[in-house]
Design a protein around this motif. Structure first.
Motif, PDB file in Angstrom:
ATOM      1  N   ALA A  67     -29.976 -18.690 -21.610  1.00 35.16           N
ATOM      2  CA  ALA A  67     -30.625 -18.851 -20.387  1.00 35.16           C
ATOM      3  C   ALA A  67     -29.849 -18.231 -19.260  1.00 35.16           C
ATOM      4  CB  ALA A  67     -30.692 -20.325 -19.800  1.00 35.16           C
ATOM      5  N   ASN A  68     -28.614 -18.345 -19.458  1.00 35.83           N
ATOM      6  CA  ASN A  68     -27.400 -17.388 -18.628  1.00 35.83           C
ATOM      7  C   ASN A  68     -26.484 -16.776 -19.463  1.00 35.83           C
ATOM      8  OD1 ASN A  68     -26.350 -17.260 -15.622  1.00 35.83           O
ATOM      9  ND2 ASN A  68     -24.712 -17.626 -16.845  1.00 35.83           N
ATOM     10  N   ASN A  69     -26.182 -15.391 -19.285  1.00 38.48           N
ATOM     11  CA  ASN A  69     -25.228 -14.831 -19.981  1.00 38.48           C
ATOM     12  C   ASN A  69     -23.937 -14.786 -19.189  1.00 38.48           C
ATOM     13  OD1 ASN A  69     -27.066 -13.838 -22.548  1.00 38.48           O
ATOM     14  ND2 ASN A  69     -28.292 -13.259 -20.739  1.00 38.48           N
ATOM     15  N   THR A  70     -23.101 -15.514 -19.617  1.00 33.54           N
ATOM     16  CA  THR A  70     -21.743 -15.606 -18.957  1.00 33.54           C
ATOM     17  C   THR A  70     -20.894 -14.571 -18.858  1.00 33.54           C
ATOM     18  OG1 THR A  70     -21.700 -17.836 -20.267  1.00 33.54           O
ATOM     19  CG2 THR A  70     -19.838 -17.282 -18.968  1.00 33.54           C
ATOM     20  N   ILE A  71     -20.993 -13.932 -20.115  1.00 36.27           N
ATOM     21  CA  ILE A  71     -20.039 -12.407 -19.900  1.00 36.27           C
ATOM     22  C   ILE A  71     -20.653 -11.238 -18.923  1.00 36.27           C
ATOM     23  CG2 ILE A  71     -19.298 -10.549 -21.408  1.00 36.27           C
ATOM     24  CD1 ILE A  71     -18.893 -12.586 -23.642  1.00 36.27           C
ATOM     25  N   TYR A  72     -22.065 -11.205 -19.140  1.00 30.13           N
ATOM     26  CA  TYR A  72     -22.587 -10.290 -18.678  1.00 30.13           C
ATOM     27  C   TYR A  72     -23.277 -10.236 -17.155  1.00 30.13           C
ATOM     28  CZ  TYR A  72     -21.745  -8.880 -23.298  1.00 30.13           C
ATOM     29  OH  TYR A  72     -21.094  -8.397 -24.413  1.00 30.13           O
ATOM     30  N   GLY A  73     -23.380 -11.512 -16.811  1.00 28.46           N
ATOM     31  CA  GLY A  73     -23.820 -12.144 -15.466  1.00 28.46           C
ATOM     32  C   GLY A  73     -25.339 -11.719 -15.138  1.00 28.46           C
ATOM     33  N   THR A  74     -26.072 -12.116 -16.318  1.00 27.25           N
ATOM     34  CA  THR A  74     -27.469 -12.009 -16.379  1.00 27.25           C
ATOM     35  C   THR A  74     -28.164 -13.238 -16.537  1.00 27.25           C
ATOM     36  OG1 THR A  74     -27.815 -11.410 -18.531  1.00 27.25           O
ATOM     37  CG2 THR A  74     -27.456  -9.451 -16.965  1.00 27.25           C
ATOM     38  N   GLU A  75     -29.291 -13.645 -15.979  1.00 23.43           N
ATOM     39  CA  GLU A  75     -29.928 -15.134 -16.016  1.00 23.43           C
ATOM     40  C   GLU A  75     -31.554 -14.692 -15.933  1.00 23.43           C
ATOM     41  OE1 GLU A  75     -28.781 -18.959 -13.895  1.00 23.43           O
ATOM     42  OE2 GLU A  75     -29.682 -17.702 -12.522  1.00 23.43           O
ATOM     43  N   TRP A  76     -32.208 -15.314 -17.127  1.00 21.71           N
ATOM     44  CA  TRP A  76     -33.677 -15.453 -17.041  1.00 21.71           C
ATOM     45  C   TRP A  76     -34.116 -16.174 -15.745  1.00 21.71           C
ATOM     46  CZ3 TRP A  76     -36.785 -13.457 -20.812  1.00 21.71           C
ATOM     47  CH2 TRP A  76     -36.182 -13.052 -21.829  1.00 21.71           C
TER      48      TRP A  76
ATOM     49  N   VAL B 237     -15.779   0.044  -2.802  1.00 20.36           N
ATOM     50  CA  VAL B 237     -14.979   0.180  -3.770  1.00 20.36           C
ATOM     51  C   VAL B 237     -15.299  -0.732  -4.968  1.00 20.36           C
ATOM     52  CG1 VAL B 237     -12.571  -0.612  -4.448  1.00 20.36           C
ATOM     53  CG2 VAL B 237     -12.938   0.373  -2.158  1.00 20.36           C
ATOM     54  N   PHE B 238     -16.065  -1.658  -4.808  1.00 19.44           N
ATOM     55  CA  PHE B 238     -16.509  -2.668  -5.907  1.00 19.44           C
ATOM     56  C   PHE B 238     -17.922  -2.464  -6.156  1.00 19.44           C
ATOM     57  CE2 PHE B 238     -12.814  -4.835  -3.968  1.00 19.44           C
ATOM     58  CZ  PHE B 238     -11.939  -4.804  -5.048  1.00 19.44           C
ATOM     59  N   VAL B 239     -18.457  -2.679  -7.368  1.00 25.61           N
ATOM     60  CA  VAL B 239     -20.125  -2.994  -7.664  1.00 25.61           C
ATOM     61  C   VAL B 239     -20.217  -3.430  -8.758  1.00 25.61           C
ATOM     62  CG1 VAL B 239     -19.599  -0.984  -9.276  1.00 25.61           C
ATOM     63  CG2 VAL B 239     -21.796  -1.323  -8.187  1.00 25.61           C
ATOM     64  N   GLY B 240     -21.481  -4.371  -8.482  1.00 25.40           N
ATOM     65  CA  GLY B 240     -21.763  -5.220  -9.527  1.00 25.40           C
ATOM     66  C   GLY B 240     -22.210  -4.595 -11.086  1.00 25.40           C
TER      67      GLY B 240
ATOM     68  N   PHE C 267     -17.876  -7.625 -11.747  1.00 27.76           N
ATOM     69  CA  PHE C 267     -17.875  -6.542 -11.164  1.00 27.76           C
ATOM     70  C   PHE C 267     -16.798  -5.475 -11.593  1.00 27.76           C
ATOM     71  CE2 PHE C 267     -15.926  -9.970  -8.751  1.00 27.76           C
ATOM     72  CZ  PHE C 267     -14.770  -9.303  -8.300  1.00 27.76           C
ATOM     73  N   VAL C 268     -17.042  -4.274 -11.057  1.00 21.73           N
ATOM     74  CA  VAL C 268     -15.978  -3.229 -11.415  1.00 21.73           C
ATOM     75  C   VAL C 268     -15.724  -2.350 -10.331  1.00 21.73           C
ATOM     76  CG1 VAL C 268     -16.884  -3.406 -13.943  1.00 21.73           C
ATOM     77  CG2 VAL C 268     -17.812  -1.674 -12.442  1.00 21.73           C
ATOM     78  N   PHE C 269     -14.652  -1.371 -10.432  1.00 29.38           N
ATOM     79  CA  PHE C 269     -14.570  -0.567  -9.571  1.00 29.38           C
ATOM     80  C   PHE C 269     -15.530   0.546  -9.332  1.00 29.38           C
ATOM     81  CE2 PHE C 269      -9.794  -1.444  -9.838  1.00 29.38           C
ATOM     82  CZ  PHE C 269      -9.685  -2.205  -8.889  1.00 29.38           C
TER      83      PHE C 269
ATOM     84  N   GLY D  48     -14.988  -5.216 -18.918  1.00 33.00           N
ATOM     85  CA  GLY D  48     -13.917  -4.563 -17.961  1.00 33.00           C
ATOM     86  C   GLY D  48     -14.034  -5.230 -16.576  1.00 33.00           C
ATOM     87  N   GLY D  49     -13.022  -4.648 -15.729  1.00 34.68           N
ATOM     88  CA  GLY D  49     -13.318  -5.095 -14.270  1.00 34.68           C
ATOM     89  C   GLY D  49     -12.794  -6.711 -13.822  1.00 34.68           C
ATOM     90  N   PHE D  50     -13.807  -7.131 -13.238  1.00 32.09           N
ATOM     91  CA  PHE D  50     -13.492  -8.451 -12.731  1.00 32.09           C
ATOM     92  C   PHE D  50     -14.682  -9.267 -12.991  1.00 32.09           C
ATOM     93  CE2 PHE D  50     -11.860  -5.160 -10.356  1.00 32.09           C
ATOM     94  CZ  PHE D  50     -10.583  -5.211 -10.747  1.00 32.09           C
ATOM     95  N   ARG D  51     -14.537 -10.901 -12.914  1.00 33.85           N
ATOM     96  CA  ARG D  51     -15.796 -11.659 -12.963  1.00 33.85           C
ATOM     97  C   ARG D  51     -15.321 -12.831 -12.109  1.00 33.85           C
ATOM     98  NH1 ARG D  51     -17.476 -14.116 -18.694  1.00 33.85           N
ATOM     99  NH2 ARG D  51     -15.177 -14.221 -18.831  1.00 33.85           N
ATOM    100  N   ALA D  52     -16.211 -13.278 -11.425  1.00 33.48           N
ATOM    101  CA  ALA D  52     -16.102 -14.656 -10.723  1.00 33.48           C
ATOM    102  C   ALA D  52     -17.330 -15.645 -11.084  1.00 33.48           C
ATOM    103  CB  ALA D  52     -16.404 -14.345  -9.125  1.00 33.48           C
TER     104      ALA D  52
END
Length: 368
Positions: free
Chosen positions: A148-157, A282-285, A299-301, A337-341
């Protein structure tokens, strides 16, 4: 005075302070018994009552109908990935699997040990940055499995697909009770508790009663869901403490106003953070906008602003900059890579606002 710490870990993750305090007290004295919950028999009345209450909370909060059973097990979803096809997929039958991330792939790999698997979609070549809506479904699948929700990639149905045949099975580990779903749309709903509703150590599997007992194979006793249903989750010593932490978290959620109230807050938190990222230079999702998760925000630079050879050093600088403000566990998964909140139910709006302010201040520093 030190900054308040906000924990953005993807899991194990932030839990309500109220639940932590109550669980902590129970480690010393559970229900005024003079005995720690950690050393109390799982056959005792207080523990039996606590399990029953936990199930009642889940049924009420999720709207789980009576024709569904609830199973609490240890072993994590890594164990469920094999238990589910073992119990629901015959050797000569087929299951559809939508591959939208690492965990969906792990589930698919295990299913291949027990029957035929049809890959309904696979977005690995796009670093799983979106949810594929046009699924290649089998005509006679036993079930369709989704994450339902992909923790690593930040996508969700955002809306759930309908299987062409069989039933829908969903891993809801990282958006458990974060948004309203119609349980009756699913045959099986399962997830690890440590991302949103408890500490590590327990999984929840919600199973429609008419679906078990259909496979021909002999299932080992411990790996048979019916074993645990018949024994009311007490076939062997269950993960008592993790279930109690869940109990206290569900109690907190009920007092908060239930799933409808927390979903409203979750969407407001996500909108605040995504708005800041969309406005940033500077940052982008990294996730496709139409598939963005309300739980996990990677998100990454911006490569047009931060040169590739400077990114690693600047990433370390940002993480230290954030940590100094009490914002922790923001490092992204290695595959993105980058960051994840991760902004699960227990993350307050104040924590997200603190992160947004941090992003803005760091951006000024970089662009100065």
């Amino acid at each position: 005075m030190a900054n308040k710490v906000y924990n953005f870990s993807a899991g194990p993750s932030v839990l309500p302070e109220q639940a932590l305090k109550e669980a902590s007290a129970a480690c010393i004295d559970f229900e005024n018994s003079g005995i720690s919950i950690l050393s109390m028999s799982h056959r005792s009345k207080p523990i039996d009552n606590m399990f029953a209450e936990t199930e009642e909370y889940l049924r009420e909060l999720m709207g789980i109908p009576e024709n569904y059973d609830i199973v609490f097990l240890g072993g994590g979803c890594s164990l469920l990935f094999c238990m589910l096809p073992m119990n629901f997929l015959n050797q000569d039958a087929t299951a559809d699997y939508a591959l939208t991330g690492v965990w969906a792939n792990k589930a698919c790999k295990e299913a291949k040990l027990f029957g035929n698997v049809n890959v309904a979609c696979d977005t690995k070549s796009e670093t799983y940055s979106r949810i594929e809506k046009n699924l290649n479904l089998s005509d006679n699948a036993s079930y369709l499995h989704i994450t339902a929700n992909n923790t690593i990639y930040g996508t969700e149905w955002q809306s759930f697909p309908k299987p062409k045949s069989g039933f829908l099975m969903a891993d809801v580990s990282s958006d458990f009770l974060a948004r309203k779903i119609n349980v009756s749309d699913f045959g099986v709903i399962y997830g690890g508790a440590q991302k949103n509703i408890s500490c590590a150590g327990v999984t929840v599997t919600i199973i429609r009663k008419d679906l078990l007992g259909k496979v021909d194979r002999t299932i080992p006793t411990m790996l048979n869901f019916q074993t645990h249903i018949d024994a009311k989750n007490m076939f062997n010593t269950p993960p008592v403490f993790a279930v109690y932490v869940m109990n206290r978290t569900l109690k907190w959620l009920k007092e908060f106003g239930g799933v409808e109230a927390i979903e409203k807050l979750n969407r407001e938190k996500a909108a605040l953070l995504y708005s800041a990222l969309d406005a940033s230079k500077v940052f982008v999702g990294t996730a496709a906008k139409e598939d963005r998760s309300i739980m996990n925000v990677p998100f990454v630079f911006n490569k047009d602003v931060v040169a590739a050879d400077k990114a690693d050093d600047l990433a370390k600088e940002f993480l230290e900059f954030a940590k100094a403000r009490g914002l922790q566990q923001l490092k992204g998964h290695r595959s993105v890579g980058g960051f994840r909140a991760s902004i699960y139910n227990a993350m307050p709006m104040e924590g997200v606002q603190a992160l947004v302010d941090c992003l803005g201040d760091f951006e000024k520093k970089v662009l100065a």
